[in-house]
Design a protein around this motif. Structure first.
Motif, PDB file in Angstrom:
ATOM      1  N   LYS A   1       0.853  -1.185   0.000  1.00  0.00           N
ATOM      2  CA  LYS A   1       0.000   0.000   0.000  1.00  0.00           C
ATOM      3  C   LYS A   1       0.896   1.244   0.000  1.00  0.00           C
ATOM      4  CE  LYS A   1      -4.125   2.014   0.564  1.00  0.00           C
ATOM      5  NZ  LYS A   1      -4.882   2.361  -0.637  1.00  0.00           N
ATOM      6  N   ALA A   2       0.883   1.976  -1.116  1.00  0.00           N
ATOM      7  CA  ALA A   2       1.860   3.045  -1.345  1.00  0.00           C
ATOM      8  C   ALA A   2       1.384   4.386  -0.791  1.00  0.00           C
ATOM      9  CB  ALA A   2       2.168   3.150  -2.833  1.00  0.00           C
ATOM     10  N   GLU A   3       1.392   4.514   0.533  1.00  0.00           N
ATOM     11  CA  GLU A   3       1.000   5.768   1.170  1.00  0.00           C
ATOM     12  C   GLU A   3       2.039   6.874   0.960  1.00  0.00           C
ATOM     13  OE1 GLU A   3      -2.029   6.632   3.165  1.00  0.00           O
ATOM     14  OE2 GLU A   3      -2.421   5.180   1.577  1.00  0.00           O
ATOM     15  N   CYS A   4       3.224   6.504   0.492  1.00  0.00           N
ATOM     16  CA  CYS A   4       4.236   7.495   0.138  1.00  0.00           C
ATOM     17  C   CYS A   4       3.803   8.359  -1.040  1.00  0.00           C
ATOM     18  CB  CYS A   4       5.562   6.809  -0.185  1.00  0.00           C
ATOM     19  SG  CYS A   4       5.418   5.456  -1.377  1.00  0.00           S
ATOM     20  N   LEU A   5       2.738   7.986  -1.737  1.00  0.00           N
ATOM     21  CA  LEU A   5       2.248   8.746  -2.885  1.00  0.00           C
ATOM     22  C   LEU A   5       1.117   9.712  -2.524  1.00  0.00           C
ATOM     23  CD1 LEU A   5       2.359   5.988  -5.654  1.00  0.00           C
ATOM     24  CD2 LEU A   5       4.034   7.780  -5.161  1.00  0.00           C
ATOM     25  N   GLN A   6       0.851   9.894  -1.247  1.00  0.00           N
ATOM     26  CA  GLN A   6      -0.135  10.897  -0.841  1.00  0.00           C
ATOM     27  C   GLN A   6       0.363  12.307  -1.192  1.00  0.00           C
ATOM     28  OE1 GLN A   6      -3.100  10.585   0.123  1.00  0.00           O
ATOM     29  NE2 GLN A   6      -3.400   8.732   1.330  1.00  0.00           N
TER      30      GLN A   6
ATOM     31  N   VAL B   1      -6.597   3.899   5.822  1.00  0.00           N
ATOM     32  CA  VAL B   1      -5.655   3.087   5.046  1.00  0.00           C
ATOM     33  C   VAL B   1      -6.191   1.659   4.925  1.00  0.00           C
ATOM     34  CG1 VAL B   1      -3.354   2.062   5.015  1.00  0.00           C
ATOM     35  CG2 VAL B   1      -3.632   4.445   5.690  1.00  0.00           C
ATOM     36  N   GLY B   2      -6.653   1.127   6.053  1.00  0.00           N
ATOM     37  CA  GLY B   2      -7.161  -0.241   6.071  1.00  0.00           C
ATOM     38  C   GLY B   2      -8.438  -0.414   5.276  1.00  0.00           C
ATOM     39  N   VAL B   3      -9.317   0.591   5.303  1.00  0.00           N
ATOM     40  CA  VAL B   3     -10.562   0.508   4.531  1.00  0.00           C
ATOM     41  C   VAL B   3     -10.258   0.410   3.039  1.00  0.00           C
ATOM     42  CG1 VAL B   3     -12.706   1.701   3.936  1.00  0.00           C
ATOM     43  CG2 VAL B   3     -11.863   1.759   6.287  1.00  0.00           C
ATOM     44  N   GLU B   4      -9.377   1.282   2.559  1.00  0.00           N
ATOM     45  CA  GLU B   4      -8.987   1.235   1.144  1.00  0.00           C
ATOM     46  C   GLU B   4      -8.296  -0.074   0.812  1.00  0.00           C
ATOM     47  OE1 GLU B   4      -8.052   5.977   0.338  1.00  0.00           O
ATOM     48  OE2 GLU B   4      -6.552   4.450  -0.136  1.00  0.00           O
ATOM     49  N   LEU B   5      -7.368  -0.462   1.662  1.00  0.00           N
ATOM     50  CA  LEU B   5      -6.602  -1.684   1.431  1.00  0.00           C
ATOM     51  C   LEU B   5      -7.521  -2.899   1.335  1.00  0.00           C
ATOM     52  CD1 LEU B   5      -3.312  -2.579   3.274  1.00  0.00           C
ATOM     53  CD2 LEU B   5      -5.100  -4.285   3.011  1.00  0.00           C
TER      54      LEU B   5
ATOM     55  N   VAL C   1       8.584 -12.070   9.132  1.00  0.00           N
ATOM     56  CA  VAL C   1       7.130 -12.213   9.038  1.00  0.00           C
ATOM     57  C   VAL C   1       6.808 -13.244   7.970  1.00  0.00           C
ATOM     58  CG1 VAL C   1       4.938 -11.018   8.693  1.00  0.00           C
ATOM     59  CG2 VAL C   1       6.898  -9.761   9.582  1.00  0.00           C
ATOM     60  N   GLU C   2       5.936 -14.173   8.284  1.00  0.00           N
ATOM     61  CA  GLU C   2       5.499 -15.167   7.303  1.00  0.00           C
ATOM     62  C   GLU C   2       4.519 -14.518   6.326  1.00  0.00           C
ATOM     63  OE1 GLU C   2       3.357 -19.591   7.131  1.00  0.00           O
ATOM     64  OE2 GLU C   2       3.892 -18.663   9.048  1.00  0.00           O
ATOM     65  N   VAL C   3       4.701 -14.804   5.043  1.00  0.00           N
ATOM     66  CA  VAL C   3       3.900 -14.184   4.001  1.00  0.00           C
ATOM     67  C   VAL C   3       3.056 -15.237   3.285  1.00  0.00           C
ATOM     68  CG1 VAL C   3       4.015 -12.956   1.789  1.00  0.00           C
ATOM     69  CG2 VAL C   3       5.560 -12.321   3.650  1.00  0.00           C
ATOM     70  N   ASP C   4       1.773 -14.912   3.058  1.00  0.00           N
ATOM     71  CA  ASP C   4       0.945 -15.751   2.202  1.00  0.00           C
ATOM     72  C   ASP C   4       0.441 -14.889   1.047  1.00  0.00           C
ATOM     73  OD1 ASP C   4      -1.225 -14.242   3.128  1.00  0.00           O
ATOM     74  OD2 ASP C   4      -1.844 -15.746   4.587  1.00  0.00           O
ATOM     75  N   GLU C   5      -0.491 -15.420   0.241  1.00  0.00           N
ATOM     76  CA  GLU C   5      -0.931 -14.708  -0.954  1.00  0.00           C
ATOM     77  C   GLU C   5      -1.818 -13.501  -0.650  1.00  0.00           C
ATOM     78  OE1 GLU C   5       0.104 -14.986  -3.872  1.00  0.00           O
ATOM     79  OE2 GLU C   5       1.201 -16.884  -3.816  1.00  0.00           O
ATOM     80  N   ARG C   6      -2.222 -13.336   0.601  1.00  0.00           N
ATOM     81  CA  ARG C   6      -3.044 -12.176   0.938  1.00  0.00           C
ATOM     82  C   ARG C   6      -2.420 -11.396   2.101  1.00  0.00           C
ATOM     83  NH1 ARG C   6      -7.621 -15.541   0.838  1.00  0.00           N
ATOM     84  NH2 ARG C   6      -8.336 -14.769   2.858  1.00  0.00           N
ATOM     85  N   THR C   7      -1.097 -11.237   2.018  1.00  0.00           N
ATOM     86  CA  THR C   7      -0.377 -10.419   2.982  1.00  0.00           C
ATOM     87  C   THR C   7      -0.168  -9.030   2.388  1.00  0.00           C
ATOM     88  OG1 THR C   7       0.790 -12.291   3.976  1.00  0.00           O
ATOM     89  CG2 THR C   7       1.779 -10.112   4.260  1.00  0.00           C
ATOM     90  N   ALA C   8      -0.466  -8.005   3.175  1.00  0.00           N
ATOM     91  CA  ALA C   8      -0.291  -6.620   2.730  1.00  0.00           C
ATOM     92  C   ALA C   8       0.676  -5.909   3.668  1.00  0.00           C
ATOM     93  CB  ALA C   8      -1.629  -5.891   2.706  1.00  0.00           C
ATOM     94  N   VAL C   9       1.469  -5.022   3.095  1.00  0.00           N
ATOM     95  CA  VAL C   9       2.418  -4.230   3.862  1.00  0.00           C
ATOM     96  C   VAL C   9       2.188  -2.757   3.536  1.00  0.00           C
ATOM     97  CG1 VAL C   9       4.201  -4.469   2.087  1.00  0.00           C
ATOM     98  CG2 VAL C   9       4.869  -3.896   4.420  1.00  0.00           C
TER      99      VAL C   9
END
Length: 322
Positions: free
Chosen positions: A41-46, A159-163, A294-302
């Motif tokens: 989630k690219a919040e650096c682009l705000q 952030v979480g709602v959009e994500l 951190v363990e990652v699966d196919e629906r992990t978001a950072v």
């Protein structure tokens, strides 16, 4: 408007409607990693280079006409400063921000450019809360805390709602795990409220892992007095606060810390693979993934929470291999 309230998921959803009315969603970018897709989630682009614009808008747009006339005082190393200053300029509110003298110059310059007045302090010897309280008492201004404020927490939770909406559209379902950088805990608490079914992992800089230690001890503990210097100025808070801790102790599944070298590696990867400029604090969550903490699966978001870094500092990160 009540003087205060407990942050809630309903409040996050209301904030999300307000934010969506003035800002487009930030991108959710796929990053191939270890044979899986990690969603970033690219919040650096705000518009102000960080997620802090969300809480700033939710807080200031809820002020009454009388409160707006009194102005606001914020405390920040730079990202919250810009979020508050951006909202204040749009709403015609006078804003004063208490900022550390060692804040990155790019953050100081950007805050001034948005029209806010800056009061500098020494991060290690002075209390920004005391300075802000004195300013509020003298002028009658409203304090807008960087993380210990219910409106700020709810705003950051957008952030979480959009994500969540983006993950369901592109990853086949809501996020199973969300990894967020953590300073005082405003973003983490907001995302926890927004995404109650996701596992939440917090990531702090080495030596500034007070939230993780607080959760382990089941009581709020401050950063150690001999905490090392860190480039993660956005995450450099001395302690979390009860309003944040109350949410996190119920929802946080893991709290980790990352080294300066791990953060720099994450900054370089984000630049080379995602073509993003991410500041040190903004890269902390990604750093934890890259080194296997951190363990990652196919629906992990950072969450890449911010991109406000001095050009010279970022150039050194890119040109130096650890």
């Amino acid at each position: 408007m009540p003087a205060s309230h407990a942050p809630s998921r309903a409040g996050v959803l209301r904030a999300a409607q307000k934010v969506a009315a003035i800002l487009p969603p930030t991108p959710l970018l796929p990053l191939e990693f270890g044979g899986r897709t990690l969603w970033c989630k690219a919040e650096c682009l705000q518009p102000v280079g960080a997620f802090k614009i969300r809480g700033g808008w939710h807080r200031l747009s809820d002020l009454s006409a009388e409160e707006r006339r009194r102005g606001v005082v914020g405390v920040s190393s730079g990202n919250h400063a810009q979020g508050v200053a951006w909202a204040a300029r749009r709403l015609g509110i006078a804003a004063t921000i208490v900022m550390p003298a060692d804040a990155p110059q790019v953050k100081l310059d950007a805050t001034r450019a948005l029209g806010a007045e800056i009061v500098l302090y020494d991060r290690m010897t002075q209390s920004r809360e005391e300075i802000a309280s004195e300013l509020c008492a003298k002028t009658g201004a409203i304090l807008v805390h960087a993380f210990a404020d219910p409106w700020i927490i709810e705003g950051q939770g957008t952030v979480g709602v959009e994500l969540d909406e983006q993950m369901r559209a592109r990853a086949g379902g809501s996020a199973s795990r969300i990894i967020v950088p953590c300073g005082g805990g405003g973003l983490a608490a907001g995302v926890a409220l927004a995404c109650p079914d996701a596992s939440l992992t917090l990531v702090e800089p080495e030596g500034w892992d007070d939230v993780g230690r607080s959760l382990a001890a089941e009581e709020i503990l401050p950063v150690a007095k001999d905490a090392p210097a860190t480039a993660c100025d956005a995450l450099q808070t001395l302690s979390t606060q009860p309003i944040n801790f109350a949410v996190l102790k119920e929802r946080c599944s893991a709290a980790l810390w990352v080294t300066p070298a791990e953060v720099r590696a994450a900054q370089r990867l984000a630049f080379s693979k995602l073509h993003l400029v991410v500041e040190p604090g903004g890269a902390a969550a990604l750093a934890a993934v890259l080194v296997g903490k951190v363990e990652v699966d196919e629906r992990t978001a950072v969450v890449l929470s911010g991109g406000n870094t001095d050009p010279e500092a970022f150039a050194r990160v890119l040109s130096t291999a650890d």
